[in-house]
Design a protein around this motif. Structure first.
Motif, PDB file in Angstrom:
ATOM      1  N   VAL A 182     -14.579  -3.234 -11.953  1.00 51.64           N
ATOM      2  CA  VAL A 182     -15.791  -2.969 -10.956  1.00 51.64           C
ATOM      3  C   VAL A 182     -15.774  -4.444  -9.946  1.00 51.64           C
ATOM      4  O   VAL A 182     -14.405  -5.289 -10.187  1.00 51.64           O
ATOM      5  CB  VAL A 182     -16.468  -4.059 -12.525  1.00 51.64           C
ATOM      6  N   THR A 183     -16.196  -3.738  -8.821  1.00 55.08           N
ATOM      7  CA  THR A 183     -16.033  -4.403  -7.909  1.00 55.08           C
ATOM      8  C   THR A 183     -17.625  -4.953  -7.162  1.00 55.08           C
ATOM      9  O   THR A 183     -18.794  -4.187  -7.883  1.00 55.08           O
ATOM     10  CB  THR A 183     -15.913  -3.577  -6.898  1.00 55.08           C
ATOM     11  N   TYR A 184     -17.604  -6.170  -6.814  1.00 54.95           N
ATOM     12  CA  TYR A 184     -19.485  -6.576  -6.729  1.00 54.95           C
ATOM     13  C   TYR A 184     -18.573  -7.122  -5.078  1.00 54.95           C
ATOM     14  O   TYR A 184     -17.778  -8.069  -4.452  1.00 54.95           O
ATOM     15  CB  TYR A 184     -19.567  -7.899  -7.434  1.00 54.95           C
ATOM     16  N   PRO A 214     -21.172  -8.314  -1.956  1.00 53.03           N
ATOM     17  CA  PRO A 214     -22.068  -8.717  -1.047  1.00 53.03           C
ATOM     18  C   PRO A 214     -22.335  -8.794   0.411  1.00 53.03           C
ATOM     19  O   PRO A 214     -20.848  -8.364   1.080  1.00 53.03           O
ATOM     20  CB  PRO A 214     -21.935 -11.146  -1.448  1.00 53.03           C
ATOM     21  N   GLY A 221     -11.129   2.569  -6.134  1.00 56.52           N
ATOM     22  CA  GLY A 221     -10.492   2.482  -4.664  1.00 56.52           C
ATOM     23  C   GLY A 221     -11.520   1.829  -3.529  1.00 56.52           C
ATOM     24  O   GLY A 221     -11.457   0.928  -3.676  1.00 56.52           O
ATOM     25  N   SER A 222     -12.497   2.105  -3.515  1.00 54.27           N
ATOM     26  CA  SER A 222     -13.662   2.076  -2.189  1.00 54.27           C
ATOM     27  C   SER A 222     -14.473   1.021  -2.976  1.00 54.27           C
ATOM     28  O   SER A 222     -14.638   1.141  -4.186  1.00 54.27           O
ATOM     29  CB  SER A 222     -14.228   3.017  -1.336  1.00 54.27           C
ATOM     30  N   ILE A 227     -16.693  -0.421  -0.899  1.00 58.60           N
ATOM     31  CA  ILE A 227     -17.687   0.162   0.434  1.00 58.60           C
ATOM     32  C   ILE A 227     -17.989   1.695   0.290  1.00 58.60           C
ATOM     33  O   ILE A 227     -17.663   2.704  -0.237  1.00 58.60           O
ATOM     34  CB  ILE A 227     -17.145   0.243   1.473  1.00 58.60           C
ATOM     35  N   ARG A 278     -13.934 -13.784  -7.125  1.00 57.39           N
ATOM     36  CA  ARG A 278     -13.767 -13.132  -5.381  1.00 57.39           C
ATOM     37  C   ARG A 278     -11.990 -13.425  -4.894  1.00 57.39           C
ATOM     38  O   ARG A 278     -11.199 -14.560  -5.645  1.00 57.39           O
ATOM     39  CB  ARG A 278     -14.807 -13.189  -4.429  1.00 57.39           C
ATOM     40  N   ILE A 307     -18.353 -11.440  11.866  1.00 58.26           N
ATOM     41  CA  ILE A 307     -17.899 -12.428  10.389  1.00 58.26           C
ATOM     42  C   ILE A 307     -17.893 -10.828   9.404  1.00 58.26           C
ATOM     43  O   ILE A 307     -17.064 -11.390   8.950  1.00 58.26           O
ATOM     44  CB  ILE A 307     -18.259 -13.512   9.551  1.00 58.26           C
ATOM     45  N   VAL A 341     -13.412  -8.740   3.949  1.00 58.15           N
ATOM     46  CA  VAL A 341     -14.013  -7.620   2.193  1.00 58.15           C
ATOM     47  C   VAL A 341     -13.253  -8.220   1.340  1.00 58.15           C
ATOM     48  O   VAL A 341     -14.117  -8.587   0.246  1.00 58.15           O
ATOM     49  CB  VAL A 341     -13.802  -6.031   2.329  1.00 58.15           C
ATOM     50  N   GLN A 381     -14.447 -11.670   0.434  1.00 54.48           N
ATOM     51  CA  GLN A 381     -15.465 -12.106  -0.080  1.00 54.48           C
ATOM     52  C   GLN A 381     -15.757 -10.967  -1.694  1.00 54.48           C
ATOM     53  O   GLN A 381     -17.062 -11.444  -2.048  1.00 54.48           O
ATOM     54  CB  GLN A 381     -16.702 -11.435   0.864  1.00 54.48           C
ATOM     55  N   ILE A 382     -14.597  -9.875  -2.122  1.00 58.44           N
ATOM     56  CA  ILE A 382     -15.492  -8.751  -3.120  1.00 58.44           C
ATOM     57  C   ILE A 382     -15.096  -9.583  -4.295  1.00 58.44           C
ATOM     58  O   ILE A 382     -14.340  -9.931  -4.219  1.00 58.44           O
ATOM     59  CB  ILE A 382     -14.873  -7.452  -2.983  1.00 58.44           C
ATOM     60  N   GLN A 383     -15.513  -9.336  -5.192  1.00 59.72           N
ATOM     61  CA  GLN A 383     -15.365 -10.140  -6.633  1.00 59.72           C
ATOM     62  C   GLN A 383     -14.965  -8.476  -7.048  1.00 59.72           C
ATOM     63  O   GLN A 383     -15.613  -7.616  -6.729  1.00 59.72           O
ATOM     64  CB  GLN A 383     -16.726 -10.387  -7.263  1.00 59.72           C
ATOM     65  N   GLU A 384     -14.088  -8.973  -8.086  1.00 62.69           N
ATOM     66  CA  GLU A 384     -13.348  -7.853  -8.248  1.00 62.69           C
ATOM     67  C   GLU A 384     -12.640  -8.405  -9.971  1.00 62.69           C
ATOM     68  O   GLU A 384     -12.399  -9.904 -10.181  1.00 62.69           O
ATOM     69  CB  GLU A 384     -11.841  -7.256  -8.039  1.00 62.69           C
ATOM     70  N   THR A 426      -8.105  -3.010   3.187  1.00 69.29           N
ATOM     71  CA  THR A 426      -9.429  -2.802   2.750  1.00 69.29           C
ATOM     72  C   THR A 426      -8.895  -1.442   3.410  1.00 69.29           C
ATOM     73  O   THR A 426      -9.508  -0.327   2.770  1.00 69.29           O
ATOM     74  CB  THR A 426     -10.308  -3.640   3.449  1.00 69.29           C
ATOM     75  N   ARG A 482      -7.689   1.235   1.007  1.00 65.32           N
ATOM     76  CA  ARG A 482      -8.485   0.729  -0.463  1.00 65.32           C
ATOM     77  C   ARG A 482      -9.326   1.995  -0.386  1.00 65.32           C
ATOM     78  O   ARG A 482     -10.039   2.868  -1.457  1.00 65.32           O
ATOM     79  CB  ARG A 482      -8.605   0.135  -1.260  1.00 65.32           C
ATOM     80  N   VAL A 483     -10.115   2.264   1.203  1.00 63.72           N
ATOM     81  CA  VAL A 483     -11.559   2.990   1.332  1.00 63.72           C
ATOM     82  C   VAL A 483     -10.824   4.397   1.444  1.00 63.72           C
ATOM     83  O   VAL A 483     -11.322   5.700   0.801  1.00 63.72           O
ATOM     84  CB  VAL A 483     -12.012   2.253   2.248  1.00 63.72           C
ATOM     85  N   PRO A 502     -17.345  -1.493   7.308  1.00 68.13           N
ATOM     86  CA  PRO A 502     -16.466  -1.112   6.950  1.00 68.13           C
ATOM     87  C   PRO A 502     -16.152  -0.114   6.929  1.00 68.13           C
ATOM     88  O   PRO A 502     -17.771   0.461   6.774  1.00 68.13           O
ATOM     89  CB  PRO A 502     -15.726  -2.028   5.650  1.00 68.13           C
ATOM     90  N   PRO A 503     -15.186   0.690   6.823  1.00 68.90           N
ATOM     91  CA  PRO A 503     -15.579   2.467   6.217  1.00 68.90           C
ATOM     92  C   PRO A 503     -15.975   3.281   4.932  1.00 68.90           C
ATOM     93  O   PRO A 503     -15.243   2.197   4.245  1.00 68.90           O
ATOM     94  CB  PRO A 503     -13.657   3.429   7.154  1.00 68.90           C
ATOM     95  N   ALA A 504     -16.674   3.849   4.986  1.00 64.04           N
ATOM     96  CA  ALA A 504     -17.196   4.247   3.582  1.00 64.04           C
ATOM     97  C   ALA A 504     -16.692   5.667   3.720  1.00 64.04           C
ATOM     98  O   ALA A 504     -15.668   6.872   4.543  1.00 64.04           O
ATOM     99  CB  ALA A 504     -18.317   5.095   3.259  1.00 64.04           C
ATOM    100  N   PRO A 505     -15.913   5.907   2.158  1.00 64.74           N
ATOM    101  CA  PRO A 505     -14.642   6.911   2.236  1.00 64.74           C
ATOM    102  C   PRO A 505     -15.144   8.518   2.890  1.00 64.74           C
ATOM    103  O   PRO A 505     -14.382   9.585   2.872  1.00 64.74           O
ATOM    104  CB  PRO A 505     -14.540   7.183   0.479  1.00 64.74           C
TER     105      PRO A 505
END
Lengths: 184, 349
Positions: A33-35, A37, A60-61, A63, B8, B115, B172, B175-178, B256, B259-260, B335-338
């Protein structure tokens, strides 16, 4: 399994809380899982969005442009994300603030939940977010409702733990509403 | 014992630092890296370490110089404008041959910028914004797992080479949680720290400096540093390949953006397009040899960055002469989307 969800509303509605709650529940079910904010310089009253990606494979993304599901908690969020949900996707509206008639798309599965009114029956307006996430999980089953409730104690600091039963009750109420409602 | 965690990126990095034996953190607040000092402010005391919110970034980097000279593992973290302020200190650390870990959670610029996530500091990190003929090792994580794992590695490499190491992530990744596996720290075999200044009683005095005025001394020092950077290129280049076998187009991307790009590649593969990924993990030393080898077979490359074109220069320098290098830049904002990257790769496929 692979599921992307964008949740969007106004700062103060508890968007980040239900986003991290769902993500925590997915983690507890051994899923990846990715979260993410998405808050900038906003505070209460500004935009508050988050993205959760849940998958049994490597993610992967983190986003997402076009999610499979979207939770819309406020009117501006509908304009921003409504058009981006994948065709055939699921749109969950907080109908206390968003009029379902404003949704123009016919290719979505839509559920409207008057979260504020339901929360008020529990005596606390601020439980609206929990009502919504309860309804969401009931409909999508991305995690189980039990895990969702169990995740509460993981995301709240201990000095808030006296609030866990009220939050769990709101989740149940939301789920119950979703079970009993017909899709529009 | 391996344990699964959900946390995060900024926290994964800080946990890694404490695990690697870092006991001195000096820093000054700036978004989007504030979770790191916040974490250390609570945790350092538990391991009898030291957390100081310095009066500025200039002070932070120089406090690290002091702690490092005394033999301690020390680090700082900041975001882009803060790194600009630290460049003089980085030059002195490199010149004095002192290990240090410096984290940049890249936000957008120039100036105060914004930011949101960006990769606009690639040049600053890999070329160095400080004066003099020096290099810093640059590690570029692409997941919360790597925020942790590469931090462990960063402290080891800093000690191995007696050189500052920069961890270049972005908003990204911070701050992302994974989900992440909390692996135990297995340090590299490192030389003894027989150069530290921690009291000279019973031994000859030592000197750590970056000032060389005697005839020929500066020249010798620069060639010594050069040899160290050459050794980094021989021994510590890292990259990841993804679906590169039988690919007709290779995306080169880090952090980042990479991975996108992975998601975009999956979408492309579903449409029958043979696309793969080459992801540098060390930005300096850049994986030029591995990329050159790949370019003997694949002739089309697309560099994707969250800036208007920086790493693409290293890609062009690395590939074989008959390979085409294209570029797609996504300037900071969101950020860009896939899907955006899928469209970009279709244009050059």
């Amino acid at each position: 399994m692979y599921h992307e969800i964008i949740m969007s509303g106004v700062g103060g509605q508890g968007i980040m809380v239900i986003g991290s709650l769902l993500a925590q529940a997915a983690f507890m079910e051994n899923l990846n899982v990715t979260y993410t904010p998405i808050y900038g310089v906003e505070k209460r009253g500004g935009h508050a969005d988050c993205t959760v990606v849940i998958s049994s494979e490597e993610i992967g993304s983190p986003i997402v442009d076009s999610p499979q599901s979207c939770i819309i908690m406020s009117r501006p969020s509908l304009g921003k994300y409504g058009p981006r949900v994948k065709p055939g996707g699921f749109l969950l509206l907080n109908s206390s603030f968003v009029d379902p008639l404003e949704v123009r798309r016919k290719d979505l599965d839509i559920l409207s939940v008057p979260a504020l009114e339901i929360a008020q029956t529990l005596g606390n307006d601020r439980l609206s977010n929990m009502v919504i996430i309860g309804a969401f999980v009931e409909k999508t089953r991305v995690v189980s409702l039990d895990t969702l409730a169990a995740a509460l104690s993981q995301i709240f600091e201990e000095h808030y733990h006296h609030l866990l039963p009220a939050n769990a009750a709101a989740i149940s109420k939301g789920a119950e509403y979703a079970r009993n409602s017909f899709h529009q | 014992m391996e344990k699964r965690l959900f946390l995060r990126g900024n926290h994964a990095l800080a946990i890694g630092a404490i695990k690697a034996g870092c006991r001195f953190y000096f820093g000054y607040p700036i978004t989007p890296q504030n979770d790191i000092p916040e974490f250390f402010s609570k945790q350092m005391v538990k391991v009898e370490g030291c957390f100081i919110q310095a009066e500025s970034e200039v002070a932070s980097i120089n406090m690290i110089l002091g702690a490092s000279a005394a033999g301690a593992r020390a680090m700082t973290s900041s975001s882009s404008p803060g790194l600009s302020l630290m460049q003089e200190g980085l030059s002195y650390l490199a010149g004095s041959e002192l290990p240090a870990v410096v984290v940049n959670i890249n936000r957008s610029g120039p100036g105060l910028g914004g930011i949101s996530a960006s990769q606009g500091d690639y040049f600053q990190a890999t070329r160095g914004g400080g004066h003099g003929d020096y290099r810093t090792l640059v590690l570029a994580p692409s997941s919360v797992q790597e925020m942790h794992d590469l931090t462990l590695l960063a402290f080891d490499l800093a000690d191995k080479y007696r050189n500052p190491v920069i961890i270049l992530a972005d908003a990204v990744l911070g701050q992302i949680q994974e989900t992440m596996v909390d692996r135990p720290y297995q340090p590299l075999e490192l030389p003894p720290k027989d150069w530290i200044l921690a009291g000279a009683s019973g031994r000859d005095p030592r000197l750590i400096k970056s000032l060389y005025l005697k005839e020929g001394e500066m020249e010798r020092h620069n060639w010594k540093l050069f040899e160290k950077y050459q050794r980094m290129k021989r021994e510590d280049v890292r990259h990841e390949n993804y679906l590169e076998e039988e690919a007709e187009l290779i995306i080169v991307s880090f952090g980042t953006a990479a991975r996108v790009a992975k998601s975009a590649i999956r979408l492309a593969r579903a449409e029958g397009l043979k696309v793969g990924l080459f992801r540098p993990i060390t930005l300096f030393p850049f994986p030029e040899k591995a990329l050159f080898d790949l370019s003997q077979r694949v002739k089309r490359f697309l560099t994707i960055e969250m800036n208007t074109g920086q790493m693409v220069e290293d890609v062009k320098l690395s590939v074989a002469r008959d390979a085409d290098v294209h570029f797609y830049g996504h300037a900071p904002g969101s950020p860009p989307a896939p899907e955006e990257l899928l469209n970009a790769l279709k244009k050059v496929y």
